[in-house]
Design a protein around this motif. Sequence first.
Motif, PDB file in Angstrom:
ATOM      1  N   UNK A 104       9.627  -6.610  89.657  1.00  0.00           N
ATOM      2  CA  UNK A 104      10.373  -5.375  89.919  1.00  0.00           C
ATOM      3  C   UNK A 104      11.300  -5.566  91.122  1.00  0.00           C
ATOM      4  N   UNK A 105      10.817  -6.272  92.141  1.00  0.00           N
ATOM      5  CA  UNK A 105      11.654  -6.561  93.313  1.00  0.00           C
ATOM      6  C   UNK A 105      12.852  -7.418  92.898  1.00  0.00           C
ATOM      7  N   UNK A 106      12.580  -8.459  92.105  1.00  0.00           N
ATOM      8  CA  UNK A 106      13.673  -9.339  91.672  1.00  0.00           C
ATOM      9  C   UNK A 106      14.722  -8.554  90.882  1.00  0.00           C
ATOM     10  N   UNK A 107      14.256  -7.648  90.036  1.00  0.00           N
ATOM     11  CA  UNK A 107      15.195  -6.832  89.248  1.00  0.00           C
ATOM     12  C   UNK A 107      16.038  -5.957  90.172  1.00  0.00           C
ATOM     13  N   UNK A 108      15.393  -5.412  91.194  1.00  0.00           N
ATOM     14  CA  UNK A 108      16.103  -4.543  92.129  1.00  0.00           C
ATOM     15  C   UNK A 108      17.174  -5.339  92.884  1.00  0.00           C
ATOM     16  N   UNK A 109      16.825  -6.553  93.312  1.00  0.00           N
ATOM     17  CA  UNK A 109      17.799  -7.417  93.991  1.00  0.00           C
ATOM     18  C   UNK A 109      18.967  -7.709  93.044  1.00  0.00           C
ATOM     19  N   UNK A 120      16.069  -3.167  82.375  1.00  0.00           N
ATOM     20  CA  UNK A 120      14.613  -3.022  82.509  1.00  0.00           C
ATOM     21  C   UNK A 120      14.254  -1.762  83.271  1.00  0.00           C
ATOM     22  N   UNK A 121      12.976  -1.404  83.176  1.00  0.00           N
ATOM     23  CA  UNK A 121      12.434  -0.292  83.979  1.00  0.00           C
ATOM     24  C   UNK A 121      11.030  -0.657  84.442  1.00  0.00           C
ATOM     25  N   UNK A 122      10.689  -0.353  85.700  1.00  0.00           N
ATOM     26  CA  UNK A 122       9.316  -0.576  86.166  1.00  0.00           C
ATOM     27  C   UNK A 122       8.434   0.656  85.911  1.00  0.00           C
ATOM     28  N   UNK A 123       7.139   0.420  85.646  1.00  0.00           N
ATOM     29  CA  UNK A 123       6.191   1.526  85.437  1.00  0.00           C
ATOM     30  C   UNK A 123       4.852   1.204  86.078  1.00  0.00           C
ATOM     31  N   UNK A 124       4.287   2.195  86.776  1.00  0.00           N
ATOM     32  CA  UNK A 124       2.921   2.026  87.276  1.00  0.00           C
ATOM     33  C   UNK A 124       1.954   2.948  86.525  1.00  0.00           C
ATOM     34  N   UNK A 125       2.502   3.847  85.700  1.00  0.00           N
ATOM     35  CA  UNK A 125       1.660   4.781  84.940  1.00  0.00           C
ATOM     36  C   UNK A 125       1.878   4.536  83.451  1.00  0.00           C
ATOM     37  N   UNK A 126       0.767   4.501  82.719  1.00  0.00           N
ATOM     38  CA  UNK A 126       0.829   4.189  81.296  1.00  0.00           C
ATOM     39  C   UNK A 126       1.635   5.204  80.462  1.00  0.00           C
ATOM     40  N   UNK A 127       1.467   6.522  80.654  1.00  0.00           N
ATOM     41  CA  UNK A 127       2.200   7.465  79.783  1.00  0.00           C
ATOM     42  C   UNK A 127       3.713   7.265  79.853  1.00  0.00           C
ATOM     43  N   UNK A 128       4.234   7.058  81.047  1.00  0.00           N
ATOM     44  CA  UNK A 128       5.680   6.845  81.204  1.00  0.00           C
ATOM     45  C   UNK A 128       6.123   5.567  80.514  1.00  0.00           C
ATOM     46  N   UNK A 129       5.311   4.519  80.638  1.00  0.00           N
ATOM     47  CA  UNK A 129       5.640   3.237  80.008  1.00  0.00           C
ATOM     48  C   UNK A 129       5.666   3.395  78.488  1.00  0.00           C
ATOM     49  N   UNK A 130       4.663   4.088  77.943  1.00  0.00           N
ATOM     50  CA  UNK A 130       4.578   4.234  76.484  1.00  0.00           C
ATOM     51  C   UNK A 130       5.743   5.065  75.955  1.00  0.00           C
TER      52      UNK A 130
END
Length: 426
Positions: A104-109, A120-130
């Motif tokens: 996620x850091x590399x993507x942000x850079x 891409x998109x980062x997710x820490x919660x499953x519902x949002x990812x799904x």
Amino acid sequence: MKFLVVGGGGREHALCWAIRRERPNATILCAPGNAGTAAAATNIPIAVTAIDDLVALAEREAVDLVIVGPEGPLAAGLADRLRARQIPTFGPSAAAAQLEASKAYAKDVMTSAGVPTAASRPFSELPGALAYIDRHAEPLVVKADGLAAGKGAIVCRSRAEARAAAEAMLGERVFGDAGALIVVESFLVGEELSVLAVTNGTDSVILPPAQDHKRLLEGDQGPNTGGMGAYSPVSLATPELLAKVARQVIEPTLAEMRRRGAPFSGVLYAGLMIDPGGNPSVVEFNCRFGDPETQVILPRIERGLVDLLLAAATGAPLPPVVIKPDAAVTTVLAAAGYPDKPASGDAVAIPSDGSEAIAFHAGTRLDADGTVRTAGGRVFAVTGLGSTFEAAQAASRRLAERIEFAGKQYRRDIGWREAARRGAAR
Ligand code: AMP
Ligand code: GLY
């Protein structure tokens, strides 16, 4: 001069071998090393995770240059600790190593720097990812954010596969904390290329590019591995393409890292996808030499490697390296059960007659009685050199066949894309 190489794989054996070639009288320490580095260097039994002990060793031995092989100790701050003691160190700070340690850091850079990469998109919660996966085109890729020994990226043909991957990472934590954050990204089409740039934080020298073979089986089938073989040069990597990579990927990334107060020094490894139009996108960054790329790149350097590493470590202007015209092909010999459950402890027989190929040891250890035994998933990387790609490939394959241990697995098609390109050109 005194060198310390940190690590114990094929990459580190190649580093010790290359330093020895350029500095025949140097003292080279390798921690922890393997049965191969025992011949080129002095092995010191300190694990790469024992940061305090490594710092103490470098200080006690007044080492002139430490070269850190793997990403783990870099992400854990080994280079920072060594530099704080005024010990010249080749490898980035923990902050800069985030380019590999957090996708996620590399993507942000890359987004800030305008570097081409998959959306891409980062997710820490499953519902949002799904929910995001359900709206995403197929195929797609789900990646654990953190370090997962090369296993954290799952290419998914369908949204159902991607949902399962997200559930395994975020729900079941199959990669532990490395999967507490995931990145869902678009699938890139094209051919992969590894471009390694040695940098002092500002300037860089691009080493000869290589192509890795991530899948276990011939024809690029089977599970992803750490890499089953590589070759260099790659005719896909024209001077024009490399100029584009320098301009569009390496330079803007280094500038963005400086802007963030985390200048990157060491080797920036760009894992690229080259699309059919010849445009590069970044699949991943690594903050270290590639394995097995190092085993084909270093034998192609005629001279200048040590001076380049020293300059990068100390922030000095970078001298050029002299590259041999020879081709190199490396074939990885893996243990039975690799990559899931590699066997270890099997005796190895290595032909002792002069061979035109180099057997870089990876997962090996030396018993007190001199027996070499398997001690890891990838056991050897056998590098053949030759005036043509075909000659290098044949030399690598001949020695690969002759090294013996129980359950040896290897691919006989390393460089198949290059072979096809050369066949088509004839
Ligand atoms: P990574 O760990 O990010 O290097 O991914 C491992 C492998 O998965 C890469 O070498 C590619 O073969 C594949 N891969 C990763 N991301 C993508 C992508 N966005 N598109 C296509 N293939 C990918
Ligand atoms: N060969 C892939 C890597 O070093 O990560």
